[in-house]
Write a protein that holds these residues in place. Structure first.
Motif, short mmCIF file in Angstrom:
data_model
loop_
_atom_site.label_atom_id
_atom_site.label_comp_id
_atom_site.label_asym_id
_atom_site.label_seq_id
_atom_site.Cartn_x
_atom_site.Cartn_y
_atom_site.Cartn_z
N ASN A 81 12.90 2.43 -6.48
CA ASN A 81 13.46 1.13 -6.12
C ASN A 81 13.59 1.07 -4.61
N LEU A 82 13.04 0.03 -4.02
CA LEU A 82 13.10 -0.15 -2.57
C LEU A 82 13.82 -1.45 -2.25
N THR A 83 14.83 -1.36 -1.39
CA THR A 83 15.66 -2.51 -1.06
C THR A 83 15.69 -2.71 0.45
N LEU A 84 15.41 -3.94 0.87
CA LEU A 84 15.58 -4.35 2.26
C LEU A 84 16.83 -5.21 2.35
N CYS B 171 7.80 -8.41 3.89
CA CYS B 171 8.87 -9.24 3.35
C CYS B 171 8.76 -10.63 3.92
N GLN B 172 9.45 -11.58 3.28
CA GLN B 172 9.53 -12.95 3.73
C GLN B 172 10.97 -13.29 4.05
N GLY B 173 11.17 -14.14 5.06
CA GLY B 173 12.51 -14.54 5.47
C GLY B 173 12.90 -13.83 6.74
N ARG C 109 0.84 -1.19 0.00
CA ARG C 109 0.00 0.00 0.00
C ARG C 109 0.88 1.24 0.00
N MET C 110 0.42 2.28 -0.72
CA MET C 110 1.09 3.58 -0.67
C MET C 110 0.03 4.67 -0.66
N SER C 111 0.30 5.72 0.12
CA SER C 111 -0.69 6.78 0.29
C SER C 111 0.03 8.08 0.59
N VAL D 170 12.27 -8.64 16.75
CA VAL D 170 12.57 -9.94 16.15
C VAL D 170 11.32 -10.80 16.07
N GLY D 171 10.45 -10.71 17.05
CA GLY D 171 9.28 -11.57 17.06
C GLY D 171 8.16 -11.09 16.17
N ASP D 172 8.22 -9.85 15.70
CA ASP D 172 7.15 -9.31 14.88
C ASP D 172 7.30 -9.75 13.43
N PRO D 173 6.19 -9.82 12.69
CA PRO D 173 6.30 -10.11 11.26
C PRO D 173 6.95 -8.94 10.53
N CYS D 174 7.45 -9.19 9.35
CA CYS D 174 8.14 -8.15 8.58
C CYS D 174 7.09 -7.24 7.97
N LEU D 175 6.72 -6.21 8.71
CA LEU D 175 5.74 -5.22 8.25
C LEU D 175 6.22 -3.86 8.72
N LEU D 176 6.52 -2.97 7.79
CA LEU D 176 7.04 -1.67 8.16
C LEU D 176 6.52 -0.62 7.19
N THR D 177 6.57 0.64 7.63
CA THR D 177 6.14 1.78 6.83
C THR D 177 7.35 2.64 6.52
N VAL D 178 7.52 2.94 5.26
CA VAL D 178 8.64 3.76 4.80
C VAL D 178 8.07 5.06 4.25
#
Length: 556
Positions: free
Chosen positions: A455-458, A402-404, A380-382, A434-442
Motif C-alpha cells: 500500500n502506497l500513500t501520498l 499523482c494529480q492535484g 512502473r516498478m523495477s 512546487v513547479g514540477d509535476p508530481c513524479l517521484l521514485t520510491v
C-alpha cells in the motif's frame, strides 16, 4: 347539635391522620416534593400516580448519608447506571436501561443468585461460601414464595403482588422508576430495560429516576439510586455523516475540490416509529447548484470551487397523530356510512381514523473546500541492480505519479499477499519542487523472494491518496553483474589453487632426481621447466618437440 359537629370533625381528623403520616412515592423517589406542574402531564400507559402510598415497613427509606447504606450489601456497595436512548420523537417509545455493578469478584449466575467469581481475590480474600446471596435456597426453604406469608413479602411498595412466572424466577431486584409525577414498578435481574411511550409527555428535557431494592428474607434492602435526563422533541432527530475518499481528517469539515463528497443521513429512531412512514430529504449544498429533493438518505455531491459553504438539510415525514377537534355544531342524528354529501370530518370521526401529522428534522454544517491530492498511480516498478555484494534484501524502485497538489510525504505498508498481515511500514518526506509535476521514485526493500502486497500513500496537510499493488520479488538472477562477478572470482580462485597444487607436485618430483655433475645453467629455468611439464601434461594438442634434444648427440 354543636357537640355533634365537633365529634364528627374529630372522627374525620382521626381518620385522615394515618393517610397524612404514610409515605408517598414522590416523597421517597424525589429529593423534594414534586410540584403540581409535573402532574399536569397526561396519564402514561401502564404507570401510576406518585400520590399512592409507599410501604415503608417492607421497603425502608434511608436518606443520603445514612450509615446503613454501608452495610446494605456484602463486600461493598452496589452501583447502578441508568441510561436512555434519548432524544425521542414525540409519539415514539423511549427506552431506559438500568444495570447494576457489583463489588469486585461478584456476579449474577444463571439462576439469578449472586456468586463469587472463581480464582478472583478481593479485599477480604477468597470466600469458602460460593454464594454472596443464595435466593434459590431461601425460596426452597419456604421463606419467600412457598411460605405462608407469601402475599405479605412478595409485593411491590404500593402493595401490588409480584408477577407470577412459571419455571425460572424473573429476578430478585425491585426497580421503581419515577418521572412526571408517575411511577412504574418492575421485578428483574441485574440489568433491565423499561420502555415508555412519549405521546403524552411534555416536550423538552425531563428527569427519570430509579430506586433499586434487593430482596431479603422478610424485608427489602435499599441498594442504590440513579437519575438521567431525557429529551422529547417534535423534530426528527437527524445527524449527517460527511465523508470523502481522500479526505485526511473527516472531523475538520474540510474536504477536497473535484472529488465526490458523500452525505449519509442518520435518523435517530431506536423504536422504529418511522418505519412505515415515507421520508423525504431536501438537500441544499450551499454552492448555488439548487435544491434537490429525494427519498434517498445517501447522496454524493462534488464541489468544483474552493471556499466556504453552508450545507442545509431538511427531513420531512408524516406520522400518525390525533385528529384536530371538530368545530362545535348542533347535534344531529348519526348518518349512515358513506352517504352522499357527508362531511369528510364527520366520516373520519365515525370510522375512528387517525390523522397524519407532519414532522420535520433539520441539519446544518459549514463546509470548507480546498485543493488536495486527488489521485495516485504506480506507473512502473523495477528491481535495483547493485554492483557490490548486498544482503538478502531485494530493492525495488516504484515510479509514482499523482494529480492535484504536490504531496509532502510518502508512506508504504508492505504486507502478505492477502494484504492482511503488515510486515514493514516506512514513511519519508517528499522532496519535489512546487513547479514540477508530481513524479517521484520510491525505493523500498523486500525481505527475500516472494509475492507481497504494498500500500502506497501520498499525503499533505488535508488529503491522503492511496493505491495498492502486488509485487513479485524473484531470487537474485544468476546472470546479473553481481552474480557474474562472484562466479568469475570463484573460478579464478579455483584455478589458482589447482595450478599451485600441480606446481608443488612437479617440484617434489624434480627434487627426487639427482643429476650427474653440476649444471649452473639449468637451475634458473626450474620454474619454466615445471610449467612446461604442466603444459605438456594438460595441453597435449599444443605440445612441441624440444629443439635442444635434436642437437644433443647420443639421445633419441
Amino acid at each position: 347539635m354543636g357537640y355533634l359537629c365537633y365529634f364528627l370533625g374529630f372522627l374525620l381528623l382521626a381518620a385522615r391522620l394515618p393517610l397524612d403520616a404514610a409515605k408517598r412515592f414522590h416523597e421517597v423517589l424525589s429529593n423534594e416534593r414534586t410540584s403540581g406542574y409535573t402532574r399536569e402531564h397526561n396519564q402514561l400507559s401502564g404507570w401510576s400516580s406518585d400520590e399512592n402510598e409507599w410501604n415503608e415497613k417492607l421497603y425502608p427509606v434511608w436518606k443520603r448519608g445514612d450509615p446503613r447504606w454501608k452495610h446494605s450489601w456484602k463486600g461493598g456497595n452496589v452501583q447502578v447506571a441508568l441510561t436512555s436512548d434519548s432524544p425521542a420523537l414525540v409519539g415514539s417509545n423511549i427506552t431506559f436501561a438500568v444495570k447494576l455493578v457489583f463489588p469486585r469478584c461478584q456476579k449474577e449466575d444463571a439462576n439469578g443468585d449472586i456468586v463469587y467469581e472463581k480464582n478472583c481475590r478481593n479485599d477480604i480474600g477468597s470466600s469458602p461460601d460460593p454464594y454472596v446471596y443464595n435466593w434459590t435456597e431461601w425460596i426452597e426453604d419456604g421463606d419467600l414464595e412457598n411460605g405462608t406469608n407469601q402475599n405479605h413479602y412478595n409485593v411491590f411498595p404500593d402493595g401490588r403482588p409480584f408477577p407470577h412466572h412459571h419455571g425460572r424466577r424473573k429476578g430478585n431486584f425491585i426497580y421503581v422508576f419515577h418521572t412526571l409525577g408517575q411511577y412504574f414498578q418492575k421485578l428483574g435481574r441485574c440489568s433491565e430495560n423499561v420502555s415508555m411511550n412519549t405521546a403524552n409527555v411534555k416536550l423538552g428535557p425531563q428527569l427519570m429516576e430509579v430506586a433499586v431494592y434487593g430482596r431479603n428474607r422478610r424485608t427489602h434492602v435499599p441498594l442504590a439510586k440513579a437519575k438521567v435526563v431525557y429529551l422529547v422533541t417534535d423534530q426528527i432527530p437527524v445527524s449527517v455523516n460527511i465523508s470523502q475518499k481522500n479526505d485526511r481528517y473527516s472531523s475538520d469539515e474540510t474536504f477536497l475540490r473535484d472529488l465526490p463528497v458523500t452525505f449519509n443521513v442518520l435518523i435517530h429512531d431506536p423504536s422504529h416509529f418511522l418505519n412505515e412512514s415515507a421520508i423525504y430529504y431536501k438537500w441544499d449544498f450551499g454552492d448555488k447548484t439548487g435544491l434537490i429533493v429525494s427519498n434517498n438518505h445517501i447522496l454524493n455531491h462534488t464541489y468544483v470551487l474552493n471556499g466556504n459553504f453552508s450545507f442545509n438539510l431538511t427531513v420531512q415525514t408524516a406520522v400518525p397523530g390525533p385528529c384536530p377537534s371538530p368545530t362545535p355544531r348542533p347535534p344531529k342524528p348519526t348518518p349512515p356510512l358513506f352517504p352522499a354529501g357527508a362531511n369528510p370530518l364527520e366520516l373520519r370521526e365515525i370510522l375512528g381514523e387517525d390523522c397524519k401529522i407532519t414532522r420535520d428534522g433539520y441539519f446544518k454544517a459549514p463546509i470548507t473546500i480546498v485543493e488536495g491530492i486527488l489521485e495516485v498511480n504506480i506507473i512502473r516498478m523495477s528491481g535495483v541492480q547493485m554492483h557490490t555484494p548486498q544482503p538478502d534484501d531485494s530493492l525495488m524502485d516504484f515510479v509514482v505519479t499523482c494529480q492535484g497538489t504536490i504531496p509532502t510525504e510518502v508512506c508504504t505498508v508492505i504486507s502478505d499477499p492477502s494484504c492482511q498481515i503488515a510486515q514493514n511500514t516506512a514513511c519519508s518526506p517528499v522532496d519535489v519542487d512546487v513547479g514540477d509535476p508530481c513524479l517521484l521514485t520510491v525505493r523500498r526493500a523486500f525481505n527475500g523472494s516472494g509475492t507481497y502486497c504494498m500500500n502506497l500513500t501520498l499525503g499533505d496537510d488535508v488529503s491522503l491518496a492511496l493505491t495498492s499493488t502486488l509485487v513479485s520479488v524473484s531470487g537474485r538472477d544468476a546472470g546479473s553483474p553481481v552474480r557474474m562477478a562472484n562466479g568469475a572470482l570463484v573460478s579464478v580462485g579455483c584455478l589458482a589453487i589447482f595450478v599451485i597444487g600441480i606446481a608443488l607436485w612437479g617440484y617434489k618430483k624434480h627434487k627426487e632426481y639427482k643429476p650427474i655433475g653440476k649444471s649452473t645453467g639449468f637451475r634458473g629455468q626450474g620454474l619454466n621447466v615445471l610449467l612446461n611439464h604442466a603444459k605438456v601434461k594438460f595441453f597435449p594438442g599444443s605440445r612441441e618437440k624440444d629443439p635442444l634434444l635434436k642437437n644433443r648427440p647420443g639421445i633419441l
